[in-house]
Design a protein around this motif. Structure first.
Motif, PDB file in Angstrom:
ATOM      1  N   LEU A  89       0.822  -1.203   0.000  1.00 52.31           N
ATOM      2  CA  LEU A  89       0.000   0.000   0.000  1.00 52.31           C
ATOM      3  C   LEU A  89       0.859   1.258   0.000  1.00 52.31           C
ATOM      4  CD1 LEU A  89      -2.751  -0.975   2.608  1.00 52.31           C
ATOM      5  CD2 LEU A  89      -2.872  -1.143   0.115  1.00 52.31           C
ATOM      6  N   ASN A  90       0.478   2.230  -0.836  1.00 55.47           N
ATOM      7  CA  ASN A  90       1.084   3.554  -0.790  1.00 55.47           C
ATOM      8  C   ASN A  90       0.546   4.321   0.403  1.00 55.47           C
ATOM      9  OD1 ASN A  90       2.774   3.641  -3.197  1.00 55.47           O
ATOM     10  ND2 ASN A  90       0.866   3.441  -4.349  1.00 55.47           N
ATOM     11  N   ASP A  91       1.088   5.524   0.617  1.00 61.72           N
ATOM     12  CA  ASP A  91       0.647   6.334   1.753  1.00 61.72           C
ATOM     13  C   ASP A  91      -0.829   6.703   1.664  1.00 61.72           C
ATOM     14  OD1 ASP A  91       3.181   6.217   2.777  1.00 61.72           O
ATOM     15  OD2 ASP A  91       3.829   8.110   1.875  1.00 61.72           O
ATOM     16  N   ASN A  92      -1.362   6.766   0.451  1.00 62.34           N
ATOM     17  CA  ASN A  92      -2.780   7.103   0.277  1.00 62.34           C
ATOM     18  C   ASN A  92      -3.672   5.869   0.208  1.00 62.34           C
ATOM     19  OD1 ASN A  92      -1.995   6.071  -2.151  1.00 62.34           O
ATOM     20  ND2 ASN A  92      -2.638   7.829  -3.381  1.00 62.34           N
ATOM     21  N   PHE A 128       6.834 -14.835   2.429  1.00 61.71           N
ATOM     22  CA  PHE A 128       7.027 -14.649   3.864  1.00 61.71           C
ATOM     23  C   PHE A 128       5.815 -13.954   4.471  1.00 61.71           C
ATOM     24  CE2 PHE A 128       8.870 -12.800   7.705  1.00 61.71           C
ATOM     25  CZ  PHE A 128       9.682 -13.830   8.169  1.00 61.71           C
ATOM     26  N   SER A 129       5.306 -12.938   3.787  1.00 64.42           N
ATOM     27  CA  SER A 129       4.121 -12.227   4.277  1.00 64.42           C
ATOM     28  C   SER A 129       2.918 -13.149   4.331  1.00 64.42           C
ATOM     29  CB  SER A 129       3.817 -11.024   3.371  1.00 64.42           C
ATOM     30  OG  SER A 129       4.901 -10.126   3.323  1.00 64.42           O
ATOM     31  N   SER A 130       2.791 -14.009   3.320  1.00 67.98           N
ATOM     32  CA  SER A 130       1.652 -14.921   3.273  1.00 67.98           C
ATOM     33  C   SER A 130       1.669 -15.906   4.427  1.00 67.98           C
ATOM     34  CB  SER A 130       1.666 -15.676   1.942  1.00 67.98           C
ATOM     35  OG  SER A 130       0.655 -16.668   1.912  1.00 67.98           O
ATOM     36  N   VAL A 131       2.831 -16.502   4.687  1.00 69.42           N
ATOM     37  CA  VAL A 131       2.912 -17.506   5.750  1.00 69.42           C
ATOM     38  C   VAL A 131       2.749 -16.867   7.127  1.00 69.42           C
ATOM     39  CG1 VAL A 131       5.395 -17.499   6.250  1.00 69.42           C
ATOM     40  CG2 VAL A 131       4.145 -19.657   6.275  1.00 69.42           C
ATOM     41  N   CYS A 132       2.926 -15.543   7.178  1.00 63.75           N
ATOM     42  CA  CYS A 132       2.734 -14.814   8.439  1.00 63.75           C
ATOM     43  C   CYS A 132       1.335 -14.218   8.553  1.00 63.75           C
ATOM     44  CB  CYS A 132       3.774 -13.705   8.572  1.00 63.75           C
ATOM     45  SG  CYS A 132       5.464 -14.303   8.726  1.00 63.75           S
ATOM     46  N   GLY A 133       0.508 -14.422   7.547  1.00 63.88           N
ATOM     47  CA  GLY A 133      -0.865 -13.932   7.602  1.00 63.88           C
ATOM     48  C   GLY A 133      -1.014 -12.443   7.373  1.00 63.88           C
ATOM     49  N   SER A 159      -1.580  -6.976   4.056  1.00 60.50           N
ATOM     50  CA  SER A 159      -1.100  -5.742   3.438  1.00 60.50           C
ATOM     51  C   SER A 159       0.151  -5.270   4.166  1.00 60.50           C
ATOM     52  CB  SER A 159      -2.175  -4.648   3.471  1.00 60.50           C
ATOM     53  OG  SER A 159      -2.496  -4.288   4.807  1.00 60.50           O
ATOM     54  N   VAL A 160       1.008  -4.578   3.424  1.00 54.99           N
ATOM     55  CA  VAL A 160       2.257  -4.034   3.964  1.00 54.99           C
ATOM     56  C   VAL A 160       2.433  -2.628   3.407  1.00 54.99           C
ATOM     57  CG1 VAL A 160       4.753  -4.329   4.186  1.00 54.99           C
ATOM     58  CG2 VAL A 160       3.277  -6.346   4.039  1.00 54.99           C
ATOM     59  N   ARG A 161       2.803  -1.684   4.267  1.00 52.76           N
ATOM     60  CA  ARG A 161       3.038  -0.326   3.812  1.00 52.76           C
ATOM     61  C   ARG A 161       4.261  -0.262   2.905  1.00 52.76           C
ATOM     62  NH1 ARG A 161      -1.026   3.229   3.752  1.00 52.76           N
ATOM     63  NH2 ARG A 161      -2.397   2.806   5.541  1.00 52.76           N
ATOM     64  N   ARG A 162       4.200   0.636   1.938  1.00 51.28           N
ATOM     65  CA  ARG A 162       5.250   0.711   0.932  1.00 51.28           C
ATOM     66  C   ARG A 162       6.636   0.920   1.546  1.00 51.28           C
ATOM     67  NH1 ARG A 162       5.332   4.631  -4.434  1.00 51.28           N
ATOM     68  NH2 ARG A 162       7.378   3.965  -5.212  1.00 51.28           N
ATOM     69  N   GLY A 163       6.731   1.838   2.516  1.00 53.91           N
ATOM     70  CA  GLY A 163       8.025   2.100   3.136  1.00 53.91           C
ATOM     71  C   GLY A 163       8.592   0.873   3.818  1.00 53.91           C
ATOM     72  N   LEU A 164       7.736   0.142   4.531  1.00 54.55           N
ATOM     73  CA  LEU A 164       8.177  -1.076   5.216  1.00 54.55           C
ATOM     74  C   LEU A 164       8.535  -2.148   4.198  1.00 54.55           C
ATOM     75  CD1 LEU A 164       8.621  -2.699   7.784  1.00 54.55           C
ATOM     76  CD2 LEU A 164       6.159  -3.228   7.822  1.00 54.55           C
ATOM     77  N   TRP A 165       7.758  -2.257   3.142  1.00 54.83           N
ATOM     78  CA  TRP A 165       8.045  -3.236   2.085  1.00 54.83           C
ATOM     79  C   TRP A 165       9.422  -2.988   1.482  1.00 54.83           C
ATOM     80  CZ3 TRP A 165       5.553  -7.523   0.036  1.00 54.83           C
ATOM     81  CH2 TRP A 165       5.985  -7.970  -1.197  1.00 54.83           C
ATOM     82  N   GLU A 213      15.145 -11.489  12.322  1.00 59.35           N
ATOM     83  CA  GLU A 213      15.212 -10.034  12.172  1.00 59.35           C
ATOM     84  C   GLU A 213      14.144  -9.541  11.199  1.00 59.35           C
ATOM     85  OE1 GLU A 213      19.133  -8.933  11.049  1.00 59.35           O
ATOM     86  OE2 GLU A 213      20.050  -9.542  12.941  1.00 59.35           O
ATOM     87  N   LEU A 214      13.935 -10.269  10.120  1.00 65.29           N
ATOM     88  CA  LEU A 214      12.891  -9.896   9.169  1.00 65.29           C
ATOM     89  C   LEU A 214      11.517 -10.004   9.833  1.00 65.29           C
ATOM     90  CD1 LEU A 214      12.002  -9.149   6.304  1.00 65.29           C
ATOM     91  CD2 LEU A 214      12.011 -11.592   5.745  1.00 65.29           C
ATOM     92  N   ALA A 215      11.317 -11.055  10.613  1.00 62.59           N
ATOM     93  CA  ALA A 215      10.042 -11.218  11.318  1.00 62.59           C
ATOM     94  C   ALA A 215       9.801 -10.060  12.288  1.00 62.59           C
ATOM     95  CB  ALA A 215      10.018 -12.556  12.059  1.00 62.59           C
ATOM     96  N   ALA A 216      10.854  -9.640  12.981  1.00 64.94           N
ATOM     97  CA  ALA A 216      10.717  -8.506  13.897  1.00 64.94           C
ATOM     98  C   ALA A 216      10.413  -7.218  13.139  1.00 64.94           C
ATOM     99  CB  ALA A 216      12.000  -8.349  14.721  1.00 64.94           C
ATOM    100  N   MET A 217      11.037  -7.046  11.989  1.00 63.97           N
ATOM    101  CA  MET A 217      10.792  -5.858  11.168  1.00 63.97           C
ATOM    102  C   MET A 217       9.324  -5.779  10.759  1.00 63.97           C
ATOM    103  SD  MET A 217      12.622  -4.871   7.556  1.00 63.97           S
ATOM    104  CE  MET A 217      14.261  -5.029   8.296  1.00 63.97           C
ATOM    105  N   LEU A 218       8.707  -6.936  10.473  1.00 64.50           N
ATOM    106  CA  LEU A 218       7.302  -6.979  10.063  1.00 64.50           C
ATOM    107  C   LEU A 218       6.362  -7.195  11.237  1.00 64.50           C
ATOM    108  CD1 LEU A 218       7.713  -9.196   6.848  1.00 64.50           C
ATOM    109  CD2 LEU A 218       7.440  -6.713   6.969  1.00 64.50           C
ATOM    110  N   ASP A 219       6.921  -7.207  12.443  1.00 66.13           N
ATOM    111  CA  ASP A 219       6.145  -7.345  13.678  1.00 66.13           C
ATOM    112  C   ASP A 219       5.368  -8.665  13.733  1.00 66.13           C
ATOM    113  OD1 ASP A 219       5.326  -6.528  16.187  1.00 66.13           O
ATOM    114  OD2 ASP A 219       3.551  -5.474  15.446  1.00 66.13           O
ATOM    115  N   VAL A 220       6.029  -9.751  13.326  1.00 70.62           N
ATOM    116  CA  VAL A 220       5.411 -11.083  13.380  1.00 70.62           C
ATOM    117  C   VAL A 220       6.360 -12.069  14.054  1.00 70.62           C
ATOM    118  CG1 VAL A 220       3.886 -10.774  11.389  1.00 70.62           C
ATOM    119  CG2 VAL A 220       6.246 -11.565  11.032  1.00 70.62           C
ATOM    120  N   GLN A 221       7.268 -11.558  14.902  1.00 75.55           N
ATOM    121  CA  GLN A 221       8.274 -12.431  15.502  1.00 75.55           C
ATOM    122  C   GLN A 221       7.678 -13.500  16.394  1.00 75.55           C
ATOM    123  OE1 GLN A 221       7.785  -9.209  15.951  1.00 75.55           O
ATOM    124  NE2 GLN A 221       8.659  -8.431  17.878  1.00 75.55           N
TER     125      GLN A 221
END
Length: 522
Positions: free
Chosen positions: A196-199, A402-407, A410-416, A503-511
């Motif tokens: 997702l973009n900022d808008n 990775f996003s799929s297996v973590c459920g 959507s992911v914000r563009r900056g975080l992606w 570390e990637l899991a922590a970045m996406l808050d799914v650790q």
């Protein structure tokens, strides 16, 4: 000249009625017929000499655009209750004009010039069907070129055209066209997560190979000089989302084997059975130049023998009666590929029976690698299989997998983008793990010199490491495997790689979904 030139740089500002009529004759299937009028003159005689060259060019481009769809048809084989998707055969080494881009320019020009505008004023349903087919093919081209914004516009227009068509004519194909809409809608929504973009608008991302996306080889590293030349892509999974017989898995693997921008020509088999598959493999092997590799990708429902002593196989025959002896005989078995190991072969098997290829016999000592999917997934992952296999998703887009297996839906563009940057570092480290391992089979290094194969191997290792740390994946059958087997301590169970996955899991808050300790934790 190009089709964009044919339409956009025509000497006239607009097409004459005579030229428009000529185009309609071509588009509506009358080309090649000498149809005569009341005076006995043929339609061709009515075309001024000055415009015949344009018409000839148009016919040529129309024929070329149809080549794209040779392998995307619903093929019914006599004597079989079901049907299968024809295998797609691609030459990666080609430098001729891209059929995809040419077809896109062709269809775009038709839409921009509104050559189908008059059709809706005619009381002829067969002409409207031509227009609907045009939209369907245009959508396929846009899907393959990842032009998702335009796909959505075209789908909306197609929906309106179908509604108008069904209201004006009492036809028998109304349900079929509604099914086309449903299929393309499901195809668009198949990705488990969106960026997702900022808008809050959806960002269309590309997963094709780009400059700088492949970890470079270390200076002085000795690897094989093999080059991936051709790829054979087969899809035959039950109930998987598809559009024009292109399943989600096939679409993703196709994109994983493309460069950005697209530089790909297609050559597809006209055979629907295993004979077509063997013919493609045999022909590809015969035509491959020295130091070239054929990639075979199989996405298929597994077939298991009823009697002991029989070798397992993948279900690449009829989709009917999966447990029958006839279906088992029509299936593809590992032994069917043994004769083709006389030259370098890279195999990817995404199937519930992928382990049938675990002990592949390399009879001729040529480089051979098989990447094999898990055979059992946790229930929550199984429920999503209709939208494509998780294993192929990782090979297509590791971050999306990775996003799929973590459920994550959507992911914000900056975080992606931060996660993608982090993965690029991870992939460089995985590349070093593979090339520096003293116990790795040399077959992997033989393929490592090719950018596509290098990236697939690295993504495979990342997928294996991520699933091994995920708390839902408890069985060994839920982990990918390979032939030859990778040295686990140096690769998929490396302490460094495990730390990076966390570390990637922590970045996406799914650790919380991953084991945060060493392998002994589970």
């Amino acid at each position: 000249r190009s089709c964009s030139g044919l339409f956009c740089t025509h000497p006239r500002q607009g097409a004459s009625p005579r030229f428009f009529t000529t185009i309609l004759i071509l588009l509506f299937g009358c080309r090649g017929e000498k149809g005569t009028g009341p005076s006995g003159r043929s339609a061709e005689d009515d075309i001024p000499l000055g415009e015949r060259k344009t018409v000839t060019d148009f016919c040529y481009l129309l024929d070329k655009s149809k080549q794209l769809f040779n392998g995307l048809r619903y093929v019914q084989h006599p004597g079989l209750k079901g049907s299968i998707t024809g295998p797609l055969y691609f030459h990666l080494r080609t430098s001729e004009t891209s059929y995809l881009n040419e077809a896109f320019s062709f269809y775009s020009a038709i839409r921009q010039r509104s050559y189908y505008y008059q059709v809706n004023k005619e009381d002829r349903p067969e002409l409207v069907v031509k227009k609907l087919r045009y939209y369907a093919r245009y959508i396929v081209v846009c899907l393959l070129l990842n032009k998702m914004d335009l796909v959505k516009v075209l789908v909306k227009e197609l929906s309106e055209e179908i509604e108008d068509y069904t209201q004006r004519f009492n036809t028998e194909d109304q349900l079929e066209w509604n099914l086309v809409l449903q299929e393309v809608a499901a195809f668009i929504e198949a990705d488990p997560a969106v960026v997702l973009n900022d808008n809050n608008s959806v960002l269309v991302t590309s997963n094709r190979l780009q400059d700088g996306s492949v970890p470079p080889l270390e200076q002085g590293m000795v690897v094989g000089q093999l080059v991936l030349a051709d790829a054979l892509i087969v899809g035959n999974c039950n109930n998987q989302v598809k559009f024009s017989e292109l399943t989600v898995d096939m679409f993703r693997m196709l994109q994983a084997l493309e460069r950005e921008p697209v530089n790909l020509a297609t050559q597809t088999s006209k055979q629907a059975t295993l004979v077509g598959f063997w013919l493609n493999v045999f022909t590809g092997k015969q035509e491959l130049p020295a130091n070239s590799v054929l990639l075979v990708y199989l996405s298929a429902t597994g077939v298991f023998p009823r009697c002991t002593g029989e070798s397992d196989g993948d279900w690449t025959g009829s989709r009917s009666e999966p447990g029958s002896d006839a279906c088992f005989c029509r299936s593809l078995h590992p032994g069917d590929l043994f004769p083709f190991t006389r030259k370098p072969l890279f195999i990817i098997v995404d199937s519930s029976n992928s382990t049938a290829y675990k002990n592949f016999s390399n009879l001729f000592g040529q480089p051979l690698v098989c990447l094999l999917s898990p055979t059992v997934y946790p229930k929550s992952v199984q429920d999503q299989s209709q939208r494509g296999s998780l294993f192929t998703l990782f090979l297509y887009s590791p971050l999306l997998g990775f996003s799929s297996v973590c459920g994550l839906s959507s992911v914000r563009r900056g975080l992606w983008e931060r996660a993608q940057d982090f993965l690029r570092k991870v992939f460089r480290d995985i590349g070093q793990m593979l090339t520096r391992s003293r116990s790795i089979d040399q077959a992997f290094l033989q393929f490592f010199g090719d950018e596509f194969l290098r990236l697939l191997l690295i993504r495979f290792v990342f997928c294996s490491a991520a699933l091994r740390l995920h708390k839902l994946f408890r069985e060994s059958r839920s982990f990918p495997e390979s032939y030859p087997e990778l040295p686990k301590q140096d690769t998929v169970e490396s302490g460094l790689l495990q730390k990076q996955v966390l570390e990637l899991a922590a970045m996406l808050d799914v650790q919380s979904l991953f084991w945060d300790d060493s392998l002994e934790s589970y």
